[in-house]
Design a protein around this motif. Sequence first.
Motif, mmCIF file in Angstrom:
data_model
loop_
_atom_site.group_PDB
_atom_site.id
_atom_site.type_symbol
_atom_site.label_atom_id
_atom_site.label_comp_id
_atom_site.label_asym_id
_atom_site.label_seq_id
_atom_site.Cartn_x
_atom_site.Cartn_y
_atom_site.Cartn_z
ATOM 1 N N UNK A 160 -5.842 10.518 3.549
ATOM 2 C CA UNK A 160 -4.711 10.070 2.761
ATOM 3 C C UNK A 160 -5.131 9.219 1.577
ATOM 4 N N UNK A 161 -4.165 8.526 0.992
ATOM 5 C CA UNK A 161 -4.425 7.667 -0.163
ATOM 6 C C UNK A 161 -3.506 6.458 -0.117
ATOM 7 N N UNK A 162 -4.064 5.285 -0.398
ATOM 8 C CA UNK A 162 -3.337 4.021 -0.374
ATOM 9 C C UNK A 162 -3.237 3.483 -1.800
ATOM 10 N N UNK A 163 -2.047 3.040 -2.178
ATOM 11 C CA UNK A 163 -1.820 2.425 -3.491
ATOM 12 C C UNK A 163 -1.841 0.903 -3.335
ATOM 13 N N UNK A 164 -2.600 0.244 -4.198
ATOM 14 C CA UNK A 164 -2.723 -1.213 -4.169
ATOM 15 C C UNK A 164 -1.989 -1.779 -5.382
ATOM 16 N N UNK A 165 -1.057 -2.695 -5.128
ATOM 17 C CA UNK A 165 -0.291 -3.329 -6.203
ATOM 18 C C UNK A 165 -0.255 -4.831 -5.990
ATOM 19 N N UNK A 166 -0.021 -5.565 -7.065
ATOM 20 C CA UNK A 166 0.192 -7.004 -6.996
ATOM 21 C C UNK A 166 1.383 -7.339 -7.882
ATOM 22 N N UNK A 167 2.415 -7.919 -7.304
ATOM 23 C CA UNK A 167 3.660 -8.237 -7.996
ATOM 24 C C UNK A 167 4.235 -7.009 -8.708
ATOM 25 N N UNK A 168 4.109 -5.873 -8.051
ATOM 26 C CA UNK A 168 4.652 -4.640 -8.593
ATOM 27 C C UNK A 168 3.760 -3.918 -9.571
ATOM 28 N N UNK A 169 2.641 -4.543 -10.007
ATOM 29 C CA UNK A 169 1.726 -3.925 -10.958
ATOM 30 C C UNK A 169 0.640 -3.159 -10.207
ATOM 31 N N UNK A 170 0.401 -1.923 -10.653
ATOM 32 C CA UNK A 170 -0.606 -1.082 -9.997
ATOM 33 C C UNK A 170 -2.015 -1.591 -10.310
ATOM 34 N N UNK A 171 -2.870 -1.652 -9.267
ATOM 35 C CA UNK A 171 -4.269 -2.046 -9.449
ATOM 36 C C UNK A 171 -5.208 -0.852 -9.328
ATOM 37 N N UNK A 172 -5.215 -0.224 -8.158
ATOM 38 C CA UNK A 172 -6.115 0.907 -7.944
ATOM 39 C C UNK A 172 -5.702 1.636 -6.669
ATOM 40 N N UNK A 173 -6.353 2.764 -6.428
ATOM 41 C CA UNK A 173 -6.144 3.523 -5.205
ATOM 42 C C UNK A 173 -7.286 3.257 -4.232
ATOM 43 N N UNK A 174 -6.993 3.462 -2.964
ATOM 44 C CA UNK A 174 -8.019 3.452 -1.922
ATOM 45 C C UNK A 174 -8.089 4.862 -1.350
ATOM 46 N N UNK A 175 -9.293 5.419 -1.355
ATOM 47 C CA UNK A 175 -9.508 6.792 -0.937
ATOM 48 C C UNK A 175 -10.183 6.823 0.440
ATOM 49 N N UNK A 176 -10.262 8.004 1.072
ATOM 50 C CA UNK A 176 -10.877 8.100 2.405
ATOM 51 C C UNK A 176 -12.300 7.537 2.440
#
Length: 289
Positions: A160-176
């Motif tokens: 799968x894939x995880x989305x990382x955000x801080x205060x609603x702002x996108x930072x990066x994805x986390x991959x397998x």
Amino acid sequence: MNLTVKLASPALPLCEEWKEGLDGSLFHLANILLFLGFMGGSGFYGLLYLFTFMTLGFFCSILWAWSDPCTTDTFLWNFALFGVCLAQALYIAYKLRSLTFDKDFEDLYNCMFKRLGVSLTHFGKIVASSDGAVHNLEKDQCFAVEEKTQIDKLSVLLSGRIRVTVKGEFLHYIHPFQFLDSPEWDSLTPSEEGIFQVTLHADNQCRYIAWRRKKLYLLFAKHRYIARIFALIVRNDIAEKLYSLSDKAFDRAGHHYDLRLPSYCHMPGPELERAHDLLEVPIPGERTA
């Protein structure tokens, strides 16, 4: 007067003819198998290869020695070595069977631990500390919420894939096969507690494994080698995440912003020269033109 000269017998018996029967073939086959066996590698599979071929080689030597009644001592030695190698091969096969893992953990081992030379025995201890459980995240389900979720485990994404955000702002994805919480884990000592400063939610259906902090620190205390391995892969994961953030960072002028040298890297030429002049320290006694 007739003189008779008696020729001295040779010290070693002369070979009158080569053996062409089955016993000669068994002798050559035994040595070929032993030669192949000594070409085995390291690790459990290498040892299994080694002792399997040695067992077959000594078995052929037993058959060869049995065909000659004058080689009783050779037969007994080969029989003893055959028994020892057979016992070793069976023991290693049993250990390999007890160290088999589910496909998820096999993929984790091949992608993250095998390249570092971690043995299956050590990896088995790592799997045992996670209770061998694989967790699921449904689409749009949160793994952690900023300023709410406690940091109490270390997790690796399997699919799968995880989305990382801080205060609603996108930072990066986390991959397998990347850690979900490596920065949070590395920022705390074993006695400290903390909460997430970012939000992690699933872009699609995800699967991950997790180690509880207390159980993992107990494992580290017993096995310093495993502690060093985790320190290496966790900090390498953090470095990859920082580089991914660096590729997306820009300053106000639109220039690429490098997190390694935030003040000067990728600055325009005139500004870089101006910064260099400001940092230049005058040498005492030197006159300026």
